[in-house]
Design a protein around this motif. Structure first.
Motif, PDB file in Angstrom:
ATOM      1  N   LEU A 191     -53.808  -1.336 -10.671  1.00 25.58           N
ATOM      2  CA  LEU A 191     -54.953  -2.117 -11.134  1.00 25.58           C
ATOM      3  C   LEU A 191     -54.586  -2.967 -12.346  1.00 25.58           C
ATOM      4  CD1 LEU A 191     -58.287  -2.325 -11.084  1.00 25.58           C
ATOM      5  CD2 LEU A 191     -58.057  -0.825 -13.045  1.00 25.58           C
ATOM      6  N   VAL A 192     -53.953  -2.328 -13.331  1.00 24.57           N
ATOM      7  CA  VAL A 192     -53.565  -3.043 -14.552  1.00 24.57           C
ATOM      8  C   VAL A 192     -52.574  -4.155 -14.227  1.00 24.57           C
ATOM      9  CG1 VAL A 192     -52.393  -2.806 -16.777  1.00 24.57           C
ATOM     10  CG2 VAL A 192     -54.047  -1.065 -16.047  1.00 24.57           C
ATOM     11  N   ALA A 193     -51.619  -3.863 -13.353  1.00 19.66           N
ATOM     12  CA  ALA A 193     -50.615  -4.870 -12.981  1.00 19.66           C
ATOM     13  C   ALA A 193     -51.256  -6.057 -12.268  1.00 19.66           C
ATOM     14  CB  ALA A 193     -49.548  -4.233 -12.095  1.00 19.66           C
ATOM     15  N   VAL A 194     -52.199  -5.789 -11.366  1.00 21.29           N
ATOM     16  CA  VAL A 194     -52.869  -6.861 -10.627  1.00 21.29           C
ATOM     17  C   VAL A 194     -53.633  -7.776 -11.577  1.00 21.29           C
ATOM     18  CG1 VAL A 194     -54.754  -7.326  -9.004  1.00 21.29           C
ATOM     19  CG2 VAL A 194     -53.013  -5.625  -8.442  1.00 21.29           C
ATOM     20  N   LEU A 195     -54.185  -7.212 -12.650  1.00 23.42           N
ATOM     21  CA  LEU A 195     -55.008  -7.996 -13.566  1.00 23.42           C
ATOM     22  C   LEU A 195     -54.188  -8.808 -14.567  1.00 23.42           C
ATOM     23  CD1 LEU A 195     -57.941  -5.530 -14.321  1.00 23.42           C
ATOM     24  CD2 LEU A 195     -58.085  -7.732 -13.158  1.00 23.42           C
ATOM     25  N   TYR A 196     -52.886  -8.569 -14.646  1.00 23.59           N
ATOM     26  CA  TYR A 196     -52.097  -9.243 -15.682  1.00 23.59           C
ATOM     27  C   TYR A 196     -52.095 -10.766 -15.514  1.00 23.59           C
ATOM     28  CZ  TYR A 196     -48.294 -10.845 -18.590  1.00 23.59           C
ATOM     29  OH  TYR A 196     -47.559 -11.539 -19.518  1.00 23.59           O
ATOM     30  N   LEU A 197     -51.776 -11.242 -14.342  1.00 25.17           N
ATOM     31  CA  LEU A 197     -51.684 -12.695 -14.145  1.00 25.17           C
ATOM     32  C   LEU A 197     -53.033 -13.393 -14.336  1.00 25.17           C
ATOM     33  CD1 LEU A 197     -49.130 -13.064 -11.207  1.00 25.17           C
ATOM     34  CD2 LEU A 197     -48.774 -13.451 -13.655  1.00 25.17           C
ATOM     35  N   PRO A 198     -54.149 -12.860 -13.794  1.00 27.50           N
ATOM     36  CA  PRO A 198     -55.443 -13.493 -14.093  1.00 27.50           C
ATOM     37  C   PRO A 198     -55.763 -13.512 -15.586  1.00 27.50           C
ATOM     38  CG  PRO A 198     -55.648 -12.027 -12.209  1.00 27.50           C
ATOM     39  CD  PRO A 198     -54.287 -11.791 -12.783  1.00 27.50           C
ATOM     40  N   CYS A 199     -55.425 -12.420 -16.288  1.00 27.06           N
ATOM     41  CA  CYS A 199     -55.686 -12.377 -17.726  1.00 27.06           C
ATOM     42  C   CYS A 199     -54.817 -13.380 -18.470  1.00 27.06           C
ATOM     43  CB  CYS A 199     -55.440 -10.961 -18.261  1.00 27.06           C
ATOM     44  SG  CYS A 199     -56.716  -9.759 -17.810  1.00 27.06           S
ATOM     45  N   ARG A 200     -53.569 -13.509 -18.062  1.00 25.72           N
ATOM     46  CA  ARG A 200     -52.682 -14.489 -18.710  1.00 25.72           C
ATOM     47  C   ARG A 200     -53.180 -15.905 -18.480  1.00 25.72           C
ATOM     48  NH1 ARG A 200     -46.381 -15.031 -17.090  1.00 25.72           N
ATOM     49  NH2 ARG A 200     -47.369 -16.040 -15.296  1.00 25.72           N
ATOM     50  N   TRP A 201     -53.641 -16.169 -17.250  1.00 23.85           N
ATOM     51  CA  TRP A 201     -54.194 -17.498 -16.954  1.00 23.85           C
ATOM     52  C   TRP A 201     -55.406 -17.783 -17.823  1.00 23.85           C
ATOM     53  CZ3 TRP A 201     -59.205 -18.217 -15.227  1.00 23.85           C
ATOM     54  CH2 TRP A 201     -59.560 -19.564 -15.002  1.00 23.85           C
ATOM     55  N   PHE A 202     -56.321 -16.817 -17.918  1.00 25.25           N
ATOM     56  CA  PHE A 202     -57.540 -17.057 -18.694  1.00 25.25           C
ATOM     57  C   PHE A 202     -57.228 -17.168 -20.184  1.00 25.25           C
ATOM     58  CE2 PHE A 202     -61.654 -15.667 -20.615  1.00 25.25           C
ATOM     59  CZ  PHE A 202     -62.396 -16.755 -20.177  1.00 25.25           C
ATOM     60  N   ASP A 203     -56.249 -16.401 -20.654  1.00 24.71           N
ATOM     61  CA  ASP A 203     -55.825 -16.493 -22.052  1.00 24.71           C
ATOM     62  C   ASP A 203     -55.327 -17.910 -22.348  1.00 24.71           C
ATOM     63  OD1 ASP A 203     -54.941 -15.841 -24.655  1.00 24.71           O
ATOM     64  OD2 ASP A 203     -52.957 -15.322 -23.888  1.00 24.71           O
ATOM     65  N   CYS A 242     -63.687  -7.904 -14.860  1.00 22.53           N
ATOM     66  CA  CYS A 242     -62.848  -7.972 -13.651  1.00 22.53           C
ATOM     67  C   CYS A 242     -62.369  -6.598 -13.215  1.00 22.53           C
ATOM     68  CB  CYS A 242     -61.652  -8.879 -13.897  1.00 22.53           C
ATOM     69  SG  CYS A 242     -62.049 -10.632 -13.994  1.00 22.53           S
ATOM     70  N   HIS A 243     -62.042  -5.714 -14.153  1.00 24.89           N
ATOM     71  CA  HIS A 243     -61.470  -4.427 -13.757  1.00 24.89           C
ATOM     72  C   HIS A 243     -62.500  -3.573 -13.028  1.00 24.89           C
ATOM     73  CE1 HIS A 243     -63.317  -1.752 -16.771  1.00 24.89           C
ATOM     74  NE2 HIS A 243     -62.636  -0.752 -16.239  1.00 24.89           N
ATOM     75  N   PHE A 244     -63.780  -3.693 -13.390  1.00 25.98           N
ATOM     76  CA  PHE A 244     -64.808  -2.930 -12.683  1.00 25.98           C
ATOM     77  C   PHE A 244     -64.978  -3.439 -11.253  1.00 25.98           C
ATOM     78  CE2 PHE A 244     -66.838  -0.983 -16.554  1.00 25.98           C
ATOM     79  CZ  PHE A 244     -66.801   0.315 -16.077  1.00 25.98           C
ATOM     80  N   TYR A 245     -64.954  -4.735 -11.065  1.00 21.80           N
ATOM     81  CA  TYR A 245     -65.111  -5.283  -9.711  1.00 21.80           C
ATOM     82  C   TYR A 245     -63.873  -5.000  -8.862  1.00 21.80           C
ATOM     83  CZ  TYR A 245     -69.612  -7.406 -10.541  1.00 21.80           C
ATOM     84  OH  TYR A 245     -70.952  -7.583 -10.781  1.00 21.80           O
ATOM     85  N   LEU A 246     -62.711  -4.965  -9.484  1.00 16.87           N
ATOM     86  CA  LEU A 246     -61.509  -4.619  -8.738  1.00 16.87           C
ATOM     87  C   LEU A 246     -61.523  -3.141  -8.347  1.00 16.87           C
ATOM     88  CD1 LEU A 246     -58.941  -5.865  -7.655  1.00 16.87           C
ATOM     89  CD2 LEU A 246     -57.800  -5.300  -9.814  1.00 16.87           C
ATOM     90  N   ILE A 247     -61.982  -2.283  -9.243  1.00 15.19           N
ATOM     91  CA  ILE A 247     -62.136  -0.869  -8.907  1.00 15.19           C
ATOM     92  C   ILE A 247     -63.097  -0.708  -7.738  1.00 15.19           C
ATOM     93  CG2 ILE A 247     -63.157   1.315  -9.698  1.00 15.19           C
ATOM     94  CD1 ILE A 247     -61.954   0.754 -12.445  1.00 15.19           C
ATOM     95  N   ARG A 248     -64.195  -1.457  -7.781  1.00 17.90           N
ATOM     96  CA  ARG A 248     -65.176  -1.370  -6.691  1.00 17.90           C
ATOM     97  C   ARG A 248     -64.552  -1.811  -5.368  1.00 17.90           C
ATOM     98  NH1 ARG A 248     -68.569   1.575  -4.891  1.00 17.90           N
ATOM     99  NH2 ARG A 248     -69.495   1.749  -6.976  1.00 17.90           N
ATOM    100  N   LEU A 249     -63.745  -2.869  -5.393  1.00 18.23           N
ATOM    101  CA  LEU A 249     -63.055  -3.312  -4.173  1.00 18.23           C
ATOM    102  C   LEU A 249     -62.119  -2.222  -3.678  1.00 18.23           C
ATOM    103  CD1 LEU A 249     -62.281  -5.489  -2.106  1.00 18.23           C
ATOM    104  CD2 LEU A 249     -60.607  -6.345  -3.774  1.00 18.23           C
ATOM    105  N   PHE A 250     -61.369  -1.600  -4.579  1.00 17.53           N
ATOM    106  CA  PHE A 250     -60.477  -0.506  -4.195  1.00 17.53           C
ATOM    107  C   PHE A 250     -61.271   0.641  -3.581  1.00 17.53           C
ATOM    108  CE2 PHE A 250     -56.896  -1.441  -7.513  1.00 17.53           C
ATOM    109  CZ  PHE A 250     -56.628  -2.630  -6.856  1.00 17.53           C
ATOM    110  N   CYS A 251     -62.470   0.908  -4.122  1.00 16.54           N
ATOM    111  CA  CYS A 251     -63.307   1.988  -3.593  1.00 16.54           C
ATOM    112  C   CYS A 251     -63.692   1.735  -2.140  1.00 16.54           C
ATOM    113  CB  CYS A 251     -64.581   2.126  -4.428  1.00 16.54           C
ATOM    114  SG  CYS A 251     -64.400   3.063  -5.934  1.00 16.54           S
TER     115      CYS A 251
END
Length: 393
Positions: A366-378, A317-326
Motif C-alpha cells: 500500500l505504502v509503495a503504491v502511494l509513493y508515486l502519486p504522493c511525489r506527483w502531488f508534492d 488516498c490510503h483509505f480508498y486504496l485500503i477499501r479497494l484492496f478489501c
C-alpha cells in the motif's frame, strides 16, 4: 504585511512522513487481520500476543504527533499572514476538515452510501482543534501554551465525573473531554465520536507554541537543546507517574504472567481520550526525534519526506486504496454478493482476514503504491504555490 521568507523545515516533513507510513499499518490491520482487527482490542493483555500488541502500540505515536505537528505548521504558516488572515484560514480549514471526515473518510471506511454509520476520528479532532486555535491565536503565545498544557495535564481529573445519563451536559462533557467513544442515534444514523475534542486540542496548542522555536531567527543549537529537554522531561514524567500508578491514565498497570507482559501492562496507556501518560510516552520520543533529525539526509529521508509534505492527500488516498484492496480480497476469499454486510462495514466477512505476516505485506505494498502519486502531488504543489485551494489539501 510583508510575507516572511519561506523556509521548509525538513525534520518536520520527515517525522510527519514517518508517522503517516506507520499509521497505514494500523488501518490495514483493522481491515485485514483476522485476529485483533476491528472486532477486538489488540492491546487486551488477556488475548493479545507481543507482536500484535506492538503492531498496535507503535501506531499510537501517529495521532498525537500529527496533531502536534499540525500545531507547529499552523504557527509557521501564520508567520506569513496577519492574525486576521490566519484566524480566518484556520476557521475555514477546520470546517473543511469536518466535512472531509463526515463525507469522504466515513464513506471510505464504511463504504455505505446512505451514511447510516458516521465515524468521527482524528480528522474530526484536527478540524475542531483548528477552529479553537482560530479563536485563541489572538492571545499571547505563552497563554496559548499554558491552555494547551492545562488541557493535557488536567483533563484526566474528569475521568470519574458522572452527569445525568442522556442529558445535554453529559453529551457535551463526553464529546469534548471524557468519552472513550460516544454514540449518537440521529434519524436512522449512528454517529460514533471516537475522539473527544479538547484533549487533542491541547496537543495542537502545545505544538503551536513550540512552533515558535522554528522561527528563522531562532538559534538551531538552542532549539535542539530545548526540544531534547522537553522530550526527555515528558518521558521522565511518564515513568514517574506510571510508577506511582495513581494519576495520568484511567487504566492502571499490574503484574502479569511474566516480565514481558508486565512491561506491556506498564506501557499500555489510554488513547480514547488521550491520557496524560499517553501524551507523554508518544510526544516525548517524537519531540526527541525532531531534535535529532534536523540535519538528517539520505534516500530514506527523502522518500519519507515526500509522504510528509502531502499528508492530507496521502491520508484520504490510503483509505480508498485500503477499501479497494478489501473488495478484491473479499472476492478472492470466495465470498459473493450475498455475503456483503451493509452494517456498518461492507465487504468484511466475519471469517475473513489474514495473519499478521500478510497484513505487513499488504501494508508495505500500500505504502509503495502511494509513493508515486504522493511525489506527483508534492511536485504539483511546489510548482503551483499561487493556487489558494492547495493550502486546504
Amino acid at each position: 504585511m510583508q510575507p516572511a521568507a519561506r523556509e521548509r523545515i525538513y525534520s518536520i516533513d520527515l517525522l510527519r512522513g514517518l508517522i503517516m507510513v506507520i499509521m497505514a499499518l494500523d488501518h490495514v490491520r483493522d481491515f485485514f487481520h483476522h485476529v485483533g482487527g476491528m472486532a477486538s482490542d489488540p492491546t487486551n493483555l488477556a488475548t493479545t500476543t507481543p507482536i500484535l500488541f506492538f503492531t498496535r502500540f507503535i501506531t499510537h505515536y501517529c495521532a498525537p504527533t500529527f496533531l502536534f505537528l499540525s500545531g507547529v505548521s499552523a504557527f509557521l504558516s501564520g508567520q506569513r499572514k496577519t492574525k486576521k488572515e490566519q484566524s480566518g484560514f484556520l476557521l475555514k480549514r477546520g470546517i473543511w476538515l469536518l466535512f472531509v471526515e463526515i463525507f469522504l473518510i466515513t464513506f471510505a471506511i464504511a463504504f455505505n452510501p446512505d451514511w447510516s454509520f458516521v465515524l468521527l476520528q482524528v480528522i474530526w479532532a484536527i478540524g475542531w482543534s483548528m477552529i479553537v486555535l482560530a479563536v485563541l491565536i489572538w492571545l499571547p503565545l505563552p497563554v496559548i501554551g499554558i491552555i494547551g498544557l492545562l488541557l493535557v495535564l488536567c483533563h484526566d481529573t474528569l475521568d470519574g465525573v458522572q452527569l445525568q445519563q442522556g442529558s445535554v451536559q453529559d453529551a457535551l462533557l463526553k464529546i469534548t473531554l471524557t468519552a472513550s467513544g460516544f454514540g449518537i442515534n440521529w434519524h436512522n444514523h449512528f454517529i460514533l465520536v471516537a475522539y473527544a475534542i479538547l484533549p487533542w486540542t491541547g496537543i495542537m496548542l502545545i505544538g503551536y507554541t513550540i512552533g515558535s522555536l522554528y522561527k528563522p531567527s531562532f538559534n538551531a543549537a538552542q532549539r535542539k537543546k530545548i526540544l531534547l529537554g522537553i522530550g526527555i522531561a515528558a518521558l521522565m514524567l511518564f515513568v514517574v507517574l506510571r510508577s506511582i500508578n495513581q494519576y495520568g491514565d484511567p487504566s492502571h498497570w499490574s503484574v502479569q504472567k511474566n516480565g514481558l507482559f508486565t512491561f506491556l501492562s506498564f506501557i499500555n496507556v489510554s488513547k480514547y481520550p488521550p491520557s496524560l501518560l499517553y501524551a507523554c510516552i508518544t510526544l516525548g520520543p517524537s519531540i526527541i526525534f525532531l531534535a535529532l533529525t534536523e540535519k538528517a539526509t539520505g534516500k530514506l529521508v527523502n522518500i519519507l519526506s515526500v509522504y510528509g509534505r502531502v499528508p492530507f492527500f496521502y491520508y484520504v488516498c490510503h483509505f480508498y486504496l485500503i477499501r479497494l484492496f478489501c473488495i478484491i480480497s473479499f472476492y478472492l476469499q470466495g465470498f459473493g454478493s450475498a455475503d456483503i454486510h451493509s452494517q456498518p462495514f461492507t465487504f468484511l466477512p466475519p471469517a475473513g482476514g489474514y495473519n499478521l505476516f500478510v497484513v505487513y505485506l499488504i501494508w508495505l505494498f500500500l505504502v509503495a503504491v502511494l509513493y508515486l502519486p504522493c511525489r506527483w502531488f508534492d511536485r504539483y504543489k511546489q510548482n503551483h504555490r499561487e493556487k489558494w485551494w492547495l493550502s486546504y489539501l
